[in-house]
Motif scaffolding. Sequence first.
Motif, PDB file in Angstrom:
ATOM      1  N   LEU A 130      36.739 -30.100 -27.331  1.00  0.00           N
ATOM      2  CA  LEU A 130      37.843 -30.237 -26.394  1.00  0.00           C
ATOM      3  C   LEU A 130      37.985 -28.942 -25.465  1.00  0.00           C
ATOM      4  N   GLN A 131      37.822 -27.907 -25.943  1.00  0.00           N
ATOM      5  CA  GLN A 131      37.933 -26.676 -25.022  1.00  0.00           C
ATOM      6  C   GLN A 131      36.648 -27.021 -23.943  1.00  0.00           C
ATOM      7  N   ASN A 132      35.573 -27.361 -24.210  1.00  0.00           N
ATOM      8  CA  ASN A 132      34.403 -27.389 -23.358  1.00  0.00           C
ATOM      9  C   ASN A 132      34.743 -28.845 -22.448  1.00  0.00           C
ATOM     10  N   ASP A 133      35.363 -29.704 -22.860  1.00  0.00           N
ATOM     11  CA  ASP A 133      35.902 -30.868 -22.019  1.00  0.00           C
ATOM     12  C   ASP A 133      36.475 -30.525 -21.030  1.00  0.00           C
ATOM     13  N   ASP A 134      37.532 -29.682 -21.439  1.00  0.00           N
ATOM     14  CA  ASP A 134      38.513 -28.972 -20.546  1.00  0.00           C
ATOM     15  C   ASP A 134      38.132 -28.034 -19.515  1.00  0.00           C
ATOM     16  N   LEU A 135      37.160 -27.327 -19.852  1.00  0.00           N
ATOM     17  CA  LEU A 135      36.344 -26.437 -18.659  1.00  0.00           C
ATOM     18  C   LEU A 135      35.482 -27.231 -17.910  1.00  0.00           C
ATOM     19  N   GLU A 136      34.952 -28.365 -18.428  1.00  0.00           N
ATOM     20  CA  GLU A 136      34.129 -28.913 -17.569  1.00  0.00           C
ATOM     21  C   GLU A 136      34.836 -29.814 -16.607  1.00  0.00           C
ATOM     22  N   LYS A 137      36.118 -30.316 -16.754  1.00  0.00           N
ATOM     23  CA  LYS A 137      37.217 -30.917 -16.016  1.00  0.00           C
ATOM     24  C   LYS A 137      37.578 -29.928 -14.836  1.00  0.00           C
ATOM     25  N   ARG A 138      37.776 -28.434 -15.310  1.00  0.00           N
ATOM     26  CA  ARG A 138      38.373 -27.464 -14.244  1.00  0.00           C
ATOM     27  C   ARG A 138      37.181 -27.028 -13.403  1.00  0.00           C
ATOM     28  N   ILE A 139      36.052 -27.122 -14.060  1.00  0.00           N
ATOM     29  CA  ILE A 139      34.800 -26.992 -13.131  1.00  0.00           C
ATOM     30  C   ILE A 139      34.938 -27.683 -12.086  1.00  0.00           C
ATOM     31  N   GLN A 140      34.786 -29.018 -12.363  1.00  0.00           N
ATOM     32  CA  GLN A 140      34.584 -30.225 -11.616  1.00  0.00           C
ATOM     33  C   GLN A 140      35.813 -30.356 -10.478  1.00  0.00           C
ATOM     34  N   ASP A 141      37.113 -30.051 -11.045  1.00  0.00           N
ATOM     35  CA  ASP A 141      38.317 -29.873 -10.118  1.00  0.00           C
ATOM     36  C   ASP A 141      37.917 -28.693  -8.984  1.00  0.00           C
ATOM     37  N   ARG A 142      37.364 -27.680  -9.502  1.00  0.00           N
ATOM     38  CA  ARG A 142      37.163 -26.560  -8.511  1.00  0.00           C
ATOM     39  C   ARG A 142      36.038 -26.982  -7.465  1.00  0.00           C
ATOM     40  N   LYS A 143      35.185 -27.658  -8.046  1.00  0.00           N
ATOM     41  CA  LYS A 143      34.024 -28.138  -6.908  1.00  0.00           C
ATOM     42  C   LYS A 143      34.822 -28.981  -6.062  1.00  0.00           C
ATOM     43  N   ILE A 144      35.798 -29.906  -6.314  1.00  0.00           N
ATOM     44  CA  ILE A 144      36.380 -30.582  -5.450  1.00  0.00           C
ATOM     45  C   ILE A 144      37.158 -29.833  -4.265  1.00  0.00           C
ATOM     46  N   ILE A 145      38.056 -28.748  -4.820  1.00  0.00           N
ATOM     47  CA  ILE A 145      38.868 -28.020  -4.280  1.00  0.00           C
ATOM     48  C   ILE A 145      37.760 -27.008  -3.249  1.00  0.00           C
ATOM     49  N   GLU A 146      36.596 -26.832  -3.689  1.00  0.00           N
ATOM     50  CA  GLU A 146      35.881 -26.027  -2.618  1.00  0.00           C
ATOM     51  C   GLU A 146      35.435 -26.747  -1.554  1.00  0.00           C
ATOM     52  N   LYS A 147      35.155 -28.010  -2.056  1.00  0.00           N
ATOM     53  CA  LYS A 147      34.507 -28.981  -1.229  1.00  0.00           C
ATOM     54  C   LYS A 147      35.613 -29.270   0.000  1.00  0.00           C
ATOM     55  N   ALA A 148      36.798 -29.236  -0.355  1.00  0.00           N
ATOM     56  CA  ALA A 148      37.747 -29.445   0.442  1.00  0.00           C
ATOM     57  C   ALA A 148      38.143 -28.366   1.288  1.00  0.00           C
ATOM     58  N   LYS A 149      38.052 -27.271   0.779  1.00  0.00           N
ATOM     59  CA  LYS A 149      38.319 -26.051   1.641  1.00  0.00           C
ATOM     60  C   LYS A 149      37.131 -25.995   2.652  1.00  0.00           C
ATOM     61  N   TRP A 150      35.969 -26.203   2.208  1.00  0.00           N
ATOM     62  CA  TRP A 150      35.029 -25.935   3.426  1.00  0.00           C
ATOM     63  C   TRP A 150      35.092 -27.127   4.468  1.00  0.00           C
ATOM     64  N   ILE A 151      35.698 -28.195   4.239  1.00  0.00           N
ATOM     65  CA  ILE A 151      35.578 -29.183   5.063  1.00  0.00           C
ATOM     66  C   ILE A 151      36.904 -28.569   6.302  1.00  0.00           C
ATOM     67  N   LEU A 152      37.776 -28.185   5.658  1.00  0.00           N
ATOM     68  CA  LEU A 152      39.040 -27.565   6.534  1.00  0.00           C
ATOM     69  C   LEU A 152      38.380 -26.428   7.512  1.00  0.00           C
ATOM     70  N   VAL A 153      37.434 -25.692   6.784  1.00  0.00           N
ATOM     71  CA  VAL A 153      36.878 -24.676   7.583  1.00  0.00           C
ATOM     72  C   VAL A 153      36.039 -25.316   8.935  1.00  0.00           C
ATOM     73  N   ASP A 154      35.051 -26.295   8.392  1.00  0.00           N
ATOM     74  CA  ASP A 154      34.200 -26.966   9.189  1.00  0.00           C
ATOM     75  C   ASP A 154      34.985 -27.610  10.417  1.00  0.00           C
ATOM     76  N   LYS A 155      35.917 -28.720   9.959  1.00  0.00           N
ATOM     77  CA  LYS A 155      36.506 -29.478  10.681  1.00  0.00           C
ATOM     78  C   LYS A 155      37.784 -28.978  11.542  1.00  0.00           C
ATOM     79  N   MET A 156      38.585 -28.053  10.819  1.00  0.00           N
ATOM     80  CA  MET A 156      39.739 -27.537  11.506  1.00  0.00           C
ATOM     81  C   MET A 156      39.801 -26.294  12.139  1.00  0.00           C
ATOM     82  N   ASN A 157      38.626 -25.740  11.827  1.00  0.00           N
ATOM     83  CA  ASN A 157      38.252 -24.249  12.612  1.00  0.00           C
ATOM     84  C   ASN A 157      39.115 -23.241  11.682  1.00  0.00           C
TER      85      ASN A 157
END
Length: 189
Positions: A130-157
């Motif tokens: 259960l802890q591992n599943d939670d950590l995996e979800k948090r890592i996946q969420d972090r990846k999505i947040i980072e991807k969104a952040k870099w879209i803002l950097v790229d598209k919104m300057n």
Amino acid sequence: MDARGVFIVCSKPEMIKELRALMLKQGCSSVEYALSANEARRKLDFFEPGLILVNAPLQDELGIQLIIDIADKTDAGIIVLSRHEHLTEMQYSLEKVGALVLPKPISRTILIQTARFASQSRKSIKGLKLQNDDLEKRIQDRKIIEKAKWILVDKMNMSEPQAHRYIQKRAMDLRVPQIKVAEDILNNF
């Protein structure tokens, strides 16, 4: 022992009676049984035990395939009682699924101690999973947040800190998790 009960798979009714009495005496809430591997597979579709005891060999198979089949479907501790002539084969085949293989005959004290150990071990493994599943979800969420952040950097300057702050602030303003804001950004760009 586990409050969910015990499931005994054994081809000998007299041994089932002994094991059942022993497990009930140890405080198990319920004890179910099956006389064959096929019957065990059917019953385990409707019963989720905390501990599974298999007295091998069974009338319709040695028991190895049954344990392999059920090990992925349950978080129950699994104990296999094996004849000496099958012991090495059973141990080798079942070590990867975490079943504890004990030679017959076995003393009641060792069986009870092993049953407690098996139940507690599987609980610990389940907690770690259960802890591992939670950590995996948090890592996946972090990846999505980072991807969104870099879209803002790229598209919104925006700079990286500005994009990061934008996602944080938007999440606070909307009272939603940052992942929701990030998913919205990804869907809109």
